[in-house]
Design a protein around this motif. Structure first.
Motif, PDB file in Angstrom:
ATOM      1  N   THR A  22       0.798  -1.414  -0.101  1.00 15.42           N
ATOM      2  CA  THR A  22      -0.044  -0.074   0.141  1.00 15.42           C
ATOM      3  C   THR A  22       0.925   1.131   0.022  1.00 15.42           C
ATOM      4  O   THR A  22       1.931   1.337   0.740  1.00 15.42           O
ATOM      5  N   ASP A 123      -9.135   2.211   4.516  1.00 12.26           N
ATOM      6  CA  ASP A 123      -9.446   1.097   3.734  1.00 12.26           C
ATOM      7  C   ASP A 123     -10.178   1.672   2.524  1.00 12.26           C
ATOM      8  O   ASP A 123     -11.089   2.524   2.836  1.00 12.26           O
ATOM      9  N   HIS A 124      -9.910   1.075   1.384  1.00 12.88           N
ATOM     10  CA  HIS A 124     -10.636   1.309   0.131  1.00 12.88           C
ATOM     11  C   HIS A 124     -12.055   0.785  -0.201  1.00 12.88           C
ATOM     12  O   HIS A 124     -13.003   1.087  -0.954  1.00 12.88           O
ATOM     13  N   PRO A 126     -15.806   0.480   0.580  1.00 13.47           N
ATOM     14  CA  PRO A 126     -16.941   1.357   1.064  1.00 13.47           C
ATOM     15  C   PRO A 126     -17.541   0.936   2.266  1.00 13.47           C
ATOM     16  O   PRO A 126     -17.860  -0.337   2.541  1.00 13.47           O
ATOM     17  N   ARG A 153     -13.626  -1.239 -10.760  1.00 10.40           N
ATOM     18  CA  ARG A 153     -13.595  -0.759  -9.389  1.00 10.40           C
ATOM     19  C   ARG A 153     -15.082   0.057  -9.199  1.00 10.40           C
ATOM     20  O   ARG A 153     -15.621  -0.225  -7.966  1.00 10.40           O
ATOM     21  N   THR A 157     -17.249  -1.325  -6.084  1.00  7.20           N
ATOM     22  CA  THR A 157     -17.685  -0.300  -5.066  1.00  7.20           C
ATOM     23  C   THR A 157     -19.032  -0.407  -4.945  1.00  7.20           C
ATOM     24  O   THR A 157     -19.590  -0.359  -3.660  1.00  7.20           O
ATOM     25  N   GLU A 383     -13.294  -7.699  -1.767  1.00  9.33           N
ATOM     26  CA  GLU A 383     -12.681  -6.750  -1.042  1.00  9.33           C
ATOM     27  C   GLU A 383     -11.277  -6.660  -1.214  1.00  9.33           C
ATOM     28  O   GLU A 383     -10.716  -5.730  -1.463  1.00  9.33           O
ATOM     29  N   ARG A 387      -9.000  -3.557  -3.173  1.00  6.19           N
ATOM     30  CA  ARG A 387      -7.733  -2.931  -2.489  1.00  6.19           C
ATOM     31  C   ARG A 387      -6.513  -3.156  -3.531  1.00  6.19           C
ATOM     32  O   ARG A 387      -5.955  -2.235  -3.812  1.00  6.19           O
ATOM     33  N   ALA A 390      -7.060  -0.615  -6.265  1.00  6.26           N
ATOM     34  CA  ALA A 390      -6.919   0.768  -5.655  1.00  6.26           C
ATOM     35  C   ALA A 390      -5.442   1.257  -5.809  1.00  6.26           C
ATOM     36  O   ALA A 390      -5.114   2.495  -5.968  1.00  6.26           O
ATOM     37  N   ARG A 391      -4.504   0.281  -5.615  1.00  3.51           N
ATOM     38  CA  ARG A 391      -3.042   0.821  -5.777  1.00  3.51           C
ATOM     39  C   ARG A 391      -2.714   1.344  -6.845  1.00  3.51           C
ATOM     40  O   ARG A 391      -1.440   1.998  -7.020  1.00  3.51           O
TER      41      ARG A 391
END
Length: 393
Positions: A22, A123-124, A126, A153, A157, A383, A387, A390-391
């Protein structure tokens, strides 16, 4: 007590590795570190301050002795607390600690700032959002989902936040549901297989394989760990009727908690039996209809009337349980809270099976063909996928 003074820290900040994927490249450098007693007090250049226990810092050392170089897993075992304060030094705007035994720990300032006591994890994934009365699912185009991270994504999400999302304009291809699911992770197999076909058939072993209407329910509450996420991909839907129905089980449960606390308590504290049986399987589990976490927040709804087993409750508790069940049933089936629509060929609905209840109106199998393909996925994998995506966002 030792201190690293601001003058030692006035250098261009360099990002130090922390055995962490991360991003931790925060802009603020450290300008002071003070060790006193059993903690280190850190100050960043914007004057934000945080206190870290010595035991925590020693436990989180990212060096190759304390973390595996390739797996990033912890090797250090925190069996003994540090018995004296380390020497603190600031370098490149970051923190270096030299412990009494000579071990050196190097901590990036951005990484420490992300993890200062009381700080949210960032944390990404939601937070879950209850449905409003006018709720409509987010729609993601199949082409966007398969084209790259942005579409995936958006789909993830919406699914994790709302518990339900619609994919549109997909190909009419056998096993497309499996191909889409495998972008996230391995399919979750059950006694119906890893991928299943939903259509009317002779000698069915489940109500889904008939043409009758299905009241709102969750799938497989008779399993110790019911499937988390269900995907249903429409290949054909020419029959009259058969509209899909959905409602937010968490919203219904919260309404019950507000209107009838005692009924909510009964359904969350009283385990009942669920059971599925055919010639090859006999799968049973005992659990409450509503499961709460240690803070009293909803974790799961198990609601499936046709595979409830015999109600094994003491005589004096049975009538009260049935009253609570009836109250929850009426809230679940409140038409103001229900979505109803026909899935079109090339559409895929995905929903959280342990939160969102789904059902189907009856249909006439003689009026046309109706064929859906479905599978399940584990919530952990969704999940995880979000994540990872999201990187690179």
């Amino acid at each position: 007590m030792t201190t690293a003074t601001p003058s030692e820290a006035r250098h261009t900040r360099v990002i130090w590795p922390m055995s962490e994927l991360t991003d931790h490249s925060g802009e603020h450098a450290l300008v002071d570190a003070l060790t006193s007693g059993a903690r280190v007090t850190l100050t960043w250049e914007d004057r934000q301050q945080a206190h870290f226990p010595l035991s925590w810092l020693r436990d989180h050392c990212p060096c190759t002795e304390c973390r595996h170089t390739t797996t990033r897993e912890r090797l250090y075992i925190p069996l003994e607390l540090p018995d004296s304060a380390p020497e603190a030094r600031l370098e490149d705007g970051n923190l270096e600690l030299t412990w009494a035994d000579g071990h050196i720990s190097r901590f990036d300032a951005g990484w420490l700032r992300q993890r200062r006591p009381g700080q949210e994890s960032g944390d990404h994934v939601p937070a879950r959002r209850p449905w409003a009365e006018d709720f409509q699912p987010v729609r993601v185009d199949h082409a966007d989902f398969v084209a790259g991270a942005a579409g995936e994504r958006a789909w993830l999400t919406a699914l994790l936040r709302d518990g339900l999302v619609l994919l549109e304009n997909g190909p009419l291809a056998d096993e497309e549901v499996s191909r889409l699911a495998e972008r996230i992770g391995p399919l979750r197999a059950t006694n119906f297989g890893a991928r299943f076909d939903v259509r009317s058939k002779p000698n069915p072993n489940n109500a889904a394989y008939t043409a009758i209407g299905l009241p709102l329910h969750t799938d497989l509450p008779n399993w110790r760990q019911p499937p988390d996420i269900q995907l249903l991909y429409c290949l054909e839907n020419d029959a009259e009727g058969g509209e899909s129905t959905f409602t937010d089980g968490f919203a219904a449960a919260e309404a019950l908690r507000e209107r009838s606390p005692e009924s909510f308590r009964l359904l969350s504290e009283t385990p009942i039996d669920f059971r599925f049986q055919d010639e090859e399987h006999d799968i049973a589990w005992r659990a409450p209809i509503l499961t709460l976490d240690h803070d009293g927040q909803l974790l799961e709804v198990r609601f499936n009337n046709w595979i409830r087993d015999s109600l094994r409750l003491p005589l004096e508790k049975a009538d009260a349980w049935y009253r609570a069940y009836r109250e929850f049933w009426n809230l679940v089936h409140d038409p103001r809270q229900r979505l109803e629509f026909s899935l079109l060929p090339g559409q895929m609905i995905a929903f959280d099976n342990r939160r969102v209840l789904h059902g189907r109106n009856a249909f006439d199998p003689n009026s046309g063909r109706r064929h859906l393909q479905g599978t399940y996925l584990d919530l952990d994998l969704l999940e995880s996928r979000l994540r990872v995506l999201a990187r690179s966002a």
